[in-house]
Design an enzyme around this catalytic site. Structure first.
Site, PDB file in Angstrom:
ATOM      1  N   ARG A 142       0.854  -1.179   0.000  1.00 49.87           N
ATOM      2  CA  ARG A 142       0.000   0.000   0.000  1.00 49.87           C
ATOM      3  C   ARG A 142       0.895   1.235   0.000  1.00 49.87           C
ATOM      4  O   ARG A 142       2.028   1.193   0.464  1.00 49.87           O
ATOM      5  CB  ARG A 142      -0.898   0.027   1.233  1.00 49.87           C
ATOM      6  CG  ARG A 142      -1.871  -1.152   1.348  1.00 49.87           C
ATOM      7  CD  ARG A 142      -2.699  -1.021   2.615  1.00 49.87           C
ATOM      8  NE  ARG A 142      -3.686  -2.096   2.759  1.00 49.87           N
ATOM      9  CZ  ARG A 142      -3.492  -3.217   3.449  1.00 49.87           C
ATOM     10  NH1 ARG A 142      -2.310  -3.402   4.060  1.00 49.87           N
ATOM     11  NH2 ARG A 142      -4.424  -4.148   3.535  1.00 49.87           N
ATOM     12  N   LYS A 166      -2.339  -2.234   7.998  1.00 51.01           N
ATOM     13  CA  LYS A 166      -3.488  -1.676   8.700  1.00 51.01           C
ATOM     14  C   LYS A 166      -3.621  -2.297  10.087  1.00 51.01           C
ATOM     15  O   LYS A 166      -3.388  -3.490  10.271  1.00 51.01           O
ATOM     16  CB  LYS A 166      -4.774  -1.918   7.899  1.00 51.01           C
ATOM     17  CG  LYS A 166      -4.865  -1.098   6.621  1.00 51.01           C
ATOM     18  CD  LYS A 166      -6.195  -1.317   5.934  1.00 51.01           C
ATOM     19  CE  LYS A 166      -6.335  -0.434   4.703  1.00 51.01           C
ATOM     20  NZ  LYS A 166      -7.636  -0.623   4.016  1.00 51.01           N
ATOM     21  N   HIS A 233      -2.169   2.666  -5.894  1.00 50.70           N
ATOM     22  CA  HIS A 233      -3.148   1.606  -5.662  1.00 50.70           C
ATOM     23  C   HIS A 233      -3.360   0.761  -6.915  1.00 50.70           C
ATOM     24  O   HIS A 233      -3.572  -0.452  -6.829  1.00 50.70           O
ATOM     25  CB  HIS A 233      -4.483   2.217  -5.220  1.00 50.70           C
ATOM     26  CG  HIS A 233      -5.349   1.262  -4.456  1.00 50.70           C
ATOM     27  ND1 HIS A 233      -4.924   0.604  -3.313  1.00 50.70           N
ATOM     28  CD2 HIS A 233      -6.613   0.828  -4.672  1.00 50.70           C
ATOM     29  CE1 HIS A 233      -5.881  -0.170  -2.865  1.00 50.70           C
ATOM     30  NE2 HIS A 233      -6.920  -0.059  -3.667  1.00 50.70           N
ATOM     31  N   ARG A 236      -0.644  -1.738  -7.035  1.00 53.88           N
ATOM     32  CA  ARG A 236      -0.923  -2.824  -6.072  1.00 53.88           C
ATOM     33  C   ARG A 236      -1.933  -3.795  -6.675  1.00 53.88           C
ATOM     34  O   ARG A 236      -1.785  -5.009  -6.561  1.00 53.88           O
ATOM     35  CB  ARG A 236      -1.442  -2.220  -4.773  1.00 53.88           C
ATOM     36  CG  ARG A 236      -1.914  -3.233  -3.712  1.00 53.88           C
ATOM     37  CD  ARG A 236      -2.236  -2.469  -2.434  1.00 53.88           C
ATOM     38  NE  ARG A 236      -3.121  -3.182  -1.536  1.00 53.88           N
ATOM     39  CZ  ARG A 236      -2.729  -4.046  -0.601  1.00 53.88           C
ATOM     40  NH1 ARG A 236      -1.445  -4.343  -0.480  1.00 53.88           N
ATOM     41  NH2 ARG A 236      -3.601  -4.633   0.192  1.00 53.88           N
ATOM     42  N   HIS A 259      -4.599  -8.696   3.747  1.00 50.79           N
ATOM     43  CA  HIS A 259      -6.042  -8.608   3.935  1.00 50.79           C
ATOM     44  C   HIS A 259      -6.466  -9.442   5.145  1.00 50.79           C
ATOM     45  O   HIS A 259      -6.108 -10.616   5.247  1.00 50.79           O
ATOM     46  CB  HIS A 259      -6.781  -9.131   2.705  1.00 50.79           C
ATOM     47  CG  HIS A 259      -6.692  -8.216   1.522  1.00 50.79           C
ATOM     48  ND1 HIS A 259      -6.938  -8.635   0.233  1.00 50.79           N
ATOM     49  CD2 HIS A 259      -6.387  -6.898   1.430  1.00 50.79           C
ATOM     50  CE1 HIS A 259      -6.792  -7.619  -0.601  1.00 50.79           C
ATOM     51  NE2 HIS A 259      -6.452  -6.553   0.100  1.00 50.79           N
ATOM     52  N   TYR A 268     -10.252 -10.010  -6.775  1.00 54.31           N
ATOM     53  CA  TYR A 268      -9.288 -10.229  -7.857  1.00 54.31           C
ATOM     54  C   TYR A 268      -9.646 -11.429  -8.724  1.00 54.31           C
ATOM     55  O   TYR A 268      -8.942 -11.729  -9.685  1.00 54.31           O
ATOM     56  CB  TYR A 268      -7.887 -10.397  -7.279  1.00 54.31           C
ATOM     57  CG  TYR A 268      -7.397  -9.139  -6.625  1.00 54.31           C
ATOM     58  CD1 TYR A 268      -7.024  -8.038  -7.386  1.00 54.31           C
ATOM     59  CD2 TYR A 268      -7.353  -9.023  -5.243  1.00 54.31           C
ATOM     60  CE1 TYR A 268      -6.607  -6.867  -6.793  1.00 54.31           C
ATOM     61  CE2 TYR A 268      -6.936  -7.853  -4.639  1.00 54.31           C
ATOM     62  CZ  TYR A 268      -6.562  -6.783  -5.418  1.00 54.31           C
ATOM     63  OH  TYR A 268      -6.159  -5.620  -4.828  1.00 54.31           O
TER      64      TYR A 268
END
Length: 303
Positions: A142, A166, A233, A236, A259, A268
């Site tokens: 990211r 995150k 992004h 990515r 994730h 995806y």
């Protein structure tokens, strides 16, 4: 301990879920419980009624809530609290979260060709840009993860980068040989920039996401690519999409991208359906099995 508390404890202990992720699961599950009552005893019709309760939600919000409930239902079955799995009765989102514009392999190659040409003279800014590009597309970072990398994250003994994602969750991502070479060139040129890999004189102390965005768009324009298509992004997404096209496992991709929920990674799976059909036909154990003759064929073959 309630069923929801037990589920959250499992997520924290076994999956290392971050505090923000746990809080989101709690809100979704407690919200469902407010709507239909105790989730352990609620019947299939009660779960189906959530479609009406959540009718006004955006598709992405509905998908997130349903994902939390499906995982919770699987947990209840595994724990022996229910003999059935009511999750098939849950509503289905109207559409998936839209993907940003995708870059083709040729467009990515054009970006790298231009970046490598500009970095050939060891100009500091050009080598930095090449390194940023290598890590965005080569490791799927990211933008915030990339610009805030500490110098200590640079691999020494193993080609793995330590990334804080995150919720403060750390993960290890592979670094390609080309990225390692770019990192080596950049660390030799960066000078005394303190503890950050990409230092800056701004308040944050590191290169900002906005500046990264600007640098990439300017590079795209110089490479003859529509600058509107390029962003950190998008690179990515290109990393993830191209890996999946190459046969990467969805669970591996989930780990690489950081994730918390595989439902996020499943966006995806938009890759070419024809390629997936060809893959099944080529790799499935029964792909080479001769079909059994039909009854009509057998009858026509009789003397």
């Amino acid at each position: 301990m309630t069923a929801i508390e037990s589920f959250l404890a499992m997520l924290a202990a076994e999956r290392g879920a971050a505090a923000n992720t746990l809080a989101a699961y709690r809100r979704d599950l407690e919200g469902a419980e407010e709507a239909i009552g105790d989730l352990v005893s609620a019947d299939r019709d009660a779960f189906a009624s959530l479609g009406g309760a959540w009718a006004a939600l955006a598709p992405a919000s509905l998908a997130r809530k349903c994902s939390a409930l499906r995982q919770f239902c699987g947990f209840m079955v595994d724990e022996g609290w229910r003999g059935d799995d009511p999750s098939p009765a849950l509503p289905r989102p109207r559409s998936r979260r839209p993907l940003p514009r995708l870059l083709s392999h040729a467009e990515v190659k054009a970006l790298f060709v231009r970046a490598e040409e500009e970095a050939a003279g060891e100009r500091r800014e050009a080598v930095r840009l090449l390194t940023l590009l290598e890590l965005l597309y080569g490791s799927g970072l990211r933008a915030t993860e990339l610009v805030s990398l500490p110098l200590s994250a640079v691999p020494r003994d193993a080609p793995l980068l330590t990334v804080t994602g995150k919720g403060g969750q750390q993960r290890m991502v592979p670094v390609s040989g080309a990225a390692l070479a770019a990192l080596s060139r950049w660390t030799a040129l960066r000078g005394d920039g303190g503890k950050l890999l990409f230092p800056s004189t701004g308040k944050s102390g590191h290169l900002t996401r906005i500046r990264l965005f600007q640098l990439l768009r300017a590079l795209a324009a110089r490479a003859g690519i529509d600058a509107e298509k390029v962003s950190p992004h998008v690179l990515r997404h290109a990393f993830a999409t191209h890996l999946l096209e190459g046969g990467a496992d969805l669970r591996v991709l989930q780990t690489l991208l950081g994730h918390a929920d595989i439902a996020t990674t499943q966006i995806y799976t938009h890759v070419d359906a024809a390629r997936l059909v060809a893959l099944v036909n080529a790799r499935h154990p029964l792909a080479t099995r001769e079909p059994l003759p039909s009854a009509a064929h057998e009858a026509s073959a009789e003397p």
